[in-house]
Scaffold this motif. Structure first.
Motif, PDB file in Angstrom:
ATOM      1  N   PRO A 184      45.173 -21.207  28.143  1.00  0.00           N
ATOM      2  CA  PRO A 184      45.458 -22.273  29.113  1.00  0.00           C
ATOM      3  C   PRO A 184      45.637 -23.652  28.483  1.00  0.00           C
ATOM      4  O   PRO A 184      45.809 -24.624  29.207  1.00  0.00           O
ATOM      5  N   ARG A 185      45.571 -23.748  27.168  1.00  0.00           N
ATOM      6  CA  ARG A 185      45.631 -25.051  26.523  1.00  0.00           C
ATOM      7  C   ARG A 185      46.913 -25.797  26.909  1.00  0.00           C
ATOM      8  O   ARG A 185      48.019 -25.340  26.659  1.00  0.00           O
ATOM      9  N   GLY A 186      46.730 -26.969  27.514  1.00  0.00           N
ATOM     10  CA  GLY A 186      47.873 -27.794  27.880  1.00  0.00           C
ATOM     11  C   GLY A 186      48.615 -27.327  29.113  1.00  0.00           C
ATOM     12  O   GLY A 186      49.645 -27.892  29.462  1.00  0.00           O
ATOM     13  N   ILE A 187      48.123 -26.274  29.796  1.00  0.00           N
ATOM     14  CA  ILE A 187      48.819 -25.730  30.963  1.00  0.00           C
ATOM     15  C   ILE A 187      48.198 -26.231  32.265  1.00  0.00           C
ATOM     16  O   ILE A 187      48.884 -26.548  33.219  1.00  0.00           O
ATOM     17  N   GLY A 188      46.875 -26.279  32.293  1.00  0.00           N
ATOM     18  CA  GLY A 188      46.193 -26.724  33.498  1.00  0.00           C
ATOM     19  C   GLY A 188      46.022 -25.647  34.541  1.00  0.00           C
ATOM     20  O   GLY A 188      45.735 -25.941  35.696  1.00  0.00           O
ATOM     21  N   SER A 189      46.193 -24.379  34.189  1.00  0.00           N
ATOM     22  CA  SER A 189      46.047 -23.297  35.150  1.00  0.00           C
ATOM     23  C   SER A 189      44.577 -23.108  35.522  1.00  0.00           C
ATOM     24  O   SER A 189      43.677 -23.204  34.686  1.00  0.00           O
ATOM     25  N   LEU A 190      44.345 -22.816  36.806  1.00  0.00           N
ATOM     26  CA  LEU A 190      42.995 -22.567  37.309  1.00  0.00           C
ATOM     27  C   LEU A 190      42.716 -21.080  37.467  1.00  0.00           C
ATOM     28  O   LEU A 190      41.664 -20.698  37.980  1.00  0.00           O
ATOM     29  N   ALA A 191      43.638 -20.243  37.042  1.00  0.00           N
ATOM     30  CA  ALA A 191      43.457 -18.791  37.184  1.00  0.00           C
ATOM     31  C   ALA A 191      42.269 -18.310  36.358  1.00  0.00           C
ATOM     32  O   ALA A 191      42.031 -18.788  35.241  1.00  0.00           O
ATOM     33  N   LYS A 192      41.549 -17.353  36.908  1.00  0.00           N
ATOM     34  CA  LYS A 192      40.413 -16.763  36.215  1.00  0.00           C
ATOM     35  C   LYS A 192      40.891 -15.559  35.412  1.00  0.00           C
ATOM     36  O   LYS A 192      41.592 -14.688  35.943  1.00  0.00           O
ATOM     37  N   ILE A 193      40.519 -15.493  34.141  1.00  0.00           N
ATOM     38  CA  ILE A 193      40.949 -14.410  33.262  1.00  0.00           C
ATOM     39  C   ILE A 193      39.813 -13.411  33.113  1.00  0.00           C
ATOM     40  O   ILE A 193      38.691 -13.774  32.744  1.00  0.00           O
ATOM     41  N   HIS A 194      40.114 -12.135  33.406  1.00  0.00           N
ATOM     42  CA  HIS A 194      39.122 -11.066  33.324  1.00  0.00           C
ATOM     43  C   HIS A 194      39.514 -10.112  32.203  1.00  0.00           C
ATOM     44  O   HIS A 194      40.643  -9.619  32.166  1.00  0.00           O
ATOM     45  N   LEU A 240      43.120  -8.420  32.257  1.00  0.00           N
ATOM     46  CA  LEU A 240      43.601  -7.907  30.977  1.00  0.00           C
ATOM     47  C   LEU A 240      42.775  -6.686  30.600  1.00  0.00           C
ATOM     48  O   LEU A 240      41.584  -6.791  30.279  1.00  0.00           O
ATOM     49  N   TYR A 241      43.418  -5.507  30.652  1.00  0.00           N
ATOM     50  CA  TYR A 241      42.749  -4.247  30.317  1.00  0.00           C
ATOM     51  C   TYR A 241      43.130  -3.804  28.909  1.00  0.00           C
ATOM     52  O   TYR A 241      44.232  -4.095  28.430  1.00  0.00           O
ATOM     53  N   ASP A 242      42.229  -3.053  28.278  1.00  0.00           N
ATOM     54  CA  ASP A 242      42.595  -2.467  26.992  1.00  0.00           C
ATOM     55  C   ASP A 242      43.439  -1.220  27.216  1.00  0.00           C
ATOM     56  O   ASP A 242      43.828  -0.909  28.343  1.00  0.00           O
ATOM     57  N   ARG A 243      43.784  -0.499  26.158  1.00  0.00           N
ATOM     58  CA  ARG A 243      44.642   0.681  26.274  1.00  0.00           C
ATOM     59  C   ARG A 243      43.977   1.784  27.082  1.00  0.00           C
ATOM     60  O   ARG A 243      42.770   1.984  27.025  1.00  0.00           O
ATOM     61  N   LEU A 244      44.805   2.515  27.804  1.00  0.00           N
ATOM     62  CA  LEU A 244      44.320   3.700  28.498  1.00  0.00           C
ATOM     63  C   LEU A 244      44.148   4.850  27.527  1.00  0.00           C
ATOM     64  O   LEU A 244      44.830   4.929  26.500  1.00  0.00           O
ATOM     65  N   VAL A 245      43.254   5.759  27.869  1.00  0.00           N
ATOM     66  CA  VAL A 245      43.105   6.988  27.106  1.00  0.00           C
ATOM     67  C   VAL A 245      44.296   7.891  27.379  1.00  0.00           C
ATOM     68  O   VAL A 245      44.771   7.988  28.515  1.00  0.00           O
ATOM     69  N   LEU A 291      47.872   2.367  16.544  1.00  0.00           N
ATOM     70  CA  LEU A 291      46.740   1.579  16.106  1.00  0.00           C
ATOM     71  C   LEU A 291      47.237   0.385  15.305  1.00  0.00           C
ATOM     72  O   LEU A 291      48.367   0.374  14.846  1.00  0.00           O
ATOM     73  N   PRO A 292      46.423  -0.614  15.037  1.00  0.00           N
ATOM     74  CA  PRO A 292      45.007  -0.726  15.366  1.00  0.00           C
ATOM     75  C   PRO A 292      44.775  -1.261  16.773  1.00  0.00           C
ATOM     76  O   PRO A 292      45.677  -1.775  17.416  1.00  0.00           O
ATOM     77  N   ILE A 293      43.540  -1.119  17.220  1.00  0.00           N
ATOM     78  CA  ILE A 293      43.116  -1.646  18.506  1.00  0.00           C
ATOM     79  C   ILE A 293      42.598  -3.067  18.293  1.00  0.00           C
ATOM     80  O   ILE A 293      41.699  -3.279  17.484  1.00  0.00           O
ATOM     81  N   LYS A 294      43.165  -4.018  19.015  1.00  0.00           N
ATOM     82  CA  LYS A 294      42.775  -5.419  18.845  1.00  0.00           C
ATOM     83  C   LYS A 294      42.367  -6.036  20.167  1.00  0.00           C
ATOM     84  O   LYS A 294      42.619  -7.211  20.426  1.00  0.00           O
ATOM     85  N   PHE A 295      41.729  -5.255  21.004  1.00  0.00           N
ATOM     86  CA  PHE A 295      41.261  -5.789  22.274  1.00  0.00           C
ATOM     87  C   PHE A 295      39.989  -6.608  22.041  1.00  0.00           C
ATOM     88  O   PHE A 295      39.113  -6.194  21.284  1.00  0.00           O
ATOM     89  N   PRO A 296      39.872  -7.769  22.671  1.00  0.00           N
ATOM     90  CA  PRO A 296      38.674  -8.597  22.482  1.00  0.00           C
ATOM     91  C   PRO A 296      37.490  -8.089  23.311  1.00  0.00           C
ATOM     92  O   PRO A 296      37.346  -8.439  24.482  1.00  0.00           O
ATOM     93  N   TYR A 297      36.644  -7.274  22.710  1.00  0.00           N
ATOM     94  CA  TYR A 297      35.533  -6.675  23.443  1.00  0.00           C
ATOM     95  C   TYR A 297      34.348  -7.613  23.597  1.00  0.00           C
ATOM     96  O   TYR A 297      33.657  -7.594  24.613  1.00  0.00           O
ATOM     97  N   THR A 298      34.071  -8.428  22.597  1.00  0.00           N
ATOM     98  CA  THR A 298      32.886  -9.279  22.635  1.00  0.00           C
ATOM     99  C   THR A 298      33.155 -10.572  23.386  1.00  0.00           C
ATOM    100  O   THR A 298      34.306 -11.015  23.503  1.00  0.00           O
ATOM    101  N   ASN A 299      32.096 -11.183  23.882  1.00  0.00           N
ATOM    102  CA  ASN A 299      32.233 -12.464  24.573  1.00  0.00           C
ATOM    103  C   ASN A 299      32.822 -13.526  23.661  1.00  0.00           C
ATOM    104  O   ASN A 299      33.611 -14.364  24.100  1.00  0.00           O
ATOM    105  N   GLU A 300      32.446 -13.478  22.405  1.00  0.00           N
ATOM    106  CA  GLU A 300      32.959 -14.451  21.444  1.00  0.00           C
ATOM    107  C   GLU A 300      34.462 -14.303  21.264  1.00  0.00           C
ATOM    108  O   GLU A 300      35.202 -15.302  21.262  1.00  0.00           O
ATOM    109  N   ASP A 301      34.933 -13.058  21.121  1.00  0.00           N
ATOM    110  CA  ASP A 301      36.367 -12.819  20.953  1.00  0.00           C
ATOM    111  C   ASP A 301      37.143 -13.187  22.220  1.00  0.00           C
ATOM    112  O   ASP A 301      38.247 -13.730  22.155  1.00  0.00           O
ATOM    113  N   GLN A 302      36.577 -12.877  23.371  1.00  0.00           N
ATOM    114  CA  GLN A 302      37.236 -13.210  24.632  1.00  0.00           C
ATOM    115  C   GLN A 302      37.363 -14.717  24.809  1.00  0.00           C
ATOM    116  O   GLN A 302      38.399 -15.219  25.260  1.00  0.00           O
TER     117      GLN A 302
END
Length: 268
Positions: free
Chosen positions: A239-249, A188-193, A220-231
């Motif tokens: 993944p709640r209730g899905i059971g997916s093992l995919a890693k989210i970046h 998951l990337y934020d917006r491009l310049v 605007l506005p930009i709502k990308f989760p930059y901090t570890n807490e937001d991510q």
């Protein structure tokens, strides 16, 4: 309009149309070896890809929407139509207008059982748009899957550029996670310049006031989760209730991975 009536040896085609024609600007006739197609346009009429691609063997498909109305008509394919997407391995959906439901893109997962890589870019910028008010309204498209609990077994990577922590985007990532049972990685990337504006934003975390002044066309506005807490908060919603093992970046536009760069930048 460009009509390719009989080009039996054509394997690779890139086509970009400026303006918004009343009819699809490209017609594909007999092109049985066409495996790579890059098509970017603004079309006023919806296009059924099962008819458009029926004489091809496309494995690598890029569709560009130029921040305008979606011109692809999601379909409930018959067995006869389904052969069109059987060989599709890589799909890149470029500059999908922001703020509209993305469920319609699940049509491609259901249509292409061999799809391995899915790229999507949600981006809306005045530099790209025709600014025709009548044409620019209602850019989204609705689609409801005829198949309940659909599962896709080949998709390995899902890359979404322009991710924002909005309900419709989080919901769409959940849909992909739920359907793609063997998905390994979600990027998951934020917006491009914007490269077309006179100034470039080098730091996406600067204030919105500065962003508006430097790049007035950005949505605007930009709502990308930059901090570890937001991510972490966003991940808990997915993944709640899905059971997916995919890693989210979660990655900024300055951190585009080398293997993604040709698709992301090339698709623009």
């Amino acid at each position: 309009m460009v009509e390719l009536t009989w080009v039996p040896k054509l394997t690779w085609l890139a086509f970009e149309m400026l303006g918004s024609p009343e009819e699809p600007p490209l017609v594909l006739g007999y092109v049985p070896l066409l495996g790579v197609l890059r098509l970017s346009t603004i079309a006023r009429k919806m296009v059924k890809l099962s008819s458009f691609l029926h004489e091809t063997s496309v494995r690598d498909l890029t569709l560009g929407f130029k921040c305008e109305k979606i011109w692809v008509q999601p379909e409930s394919l018959t067995r006869r139509q389904a052969h069109v997407f059987q060989q599709l391995r890589i799909l890149n959906l470029v500059k999908i207008p922001e703020g509209y439901d993305l469920t319609w893109t699940m049509f491609f997962l259901e249509a292409a059982p061999s799809l391995e890589e899915l790229y999507m870019m949600a981006w809306e910028h005045r530099c790209e748009m025709e600014m025709n008010q009548e044409f620019s309204e209602n850019k989204g498209v609705e689609w409801e899957s005829p198949t309940s609990n659909f599962k896709h077994h080949r998709l390995d990577k899902f890359i979404l550029v322009g991710f924002q922590a909005n309900d419709y985007m989080v919901s769409h990532v959940r849909h992909v996670l739920k359907a793609a049972v063997n998905l390994q990685d979600v990027y998951l990337y934020d917006r491009l310049v914007c490269a077309k504006c006179p100034y470039k934003i080098q730091n996406a975390r600067i204030s919105e006031t500065i962003v508006r002044r430097m790049c007035p066309g950005v949505n605007l506005p930009i709502k990308f989760p930059y901090t570890n807490e937001d991510q972490h908060a966003v991940q808990k919603r997915m993944p709640r209730g899905i059971g997916s093992l995919a890693k989210i970046h979660f990655l900024t536009s300055n951190e585009i991975r080398a293997e993604h760069l040709p698709r992301i930048i090339g698709g623009c």
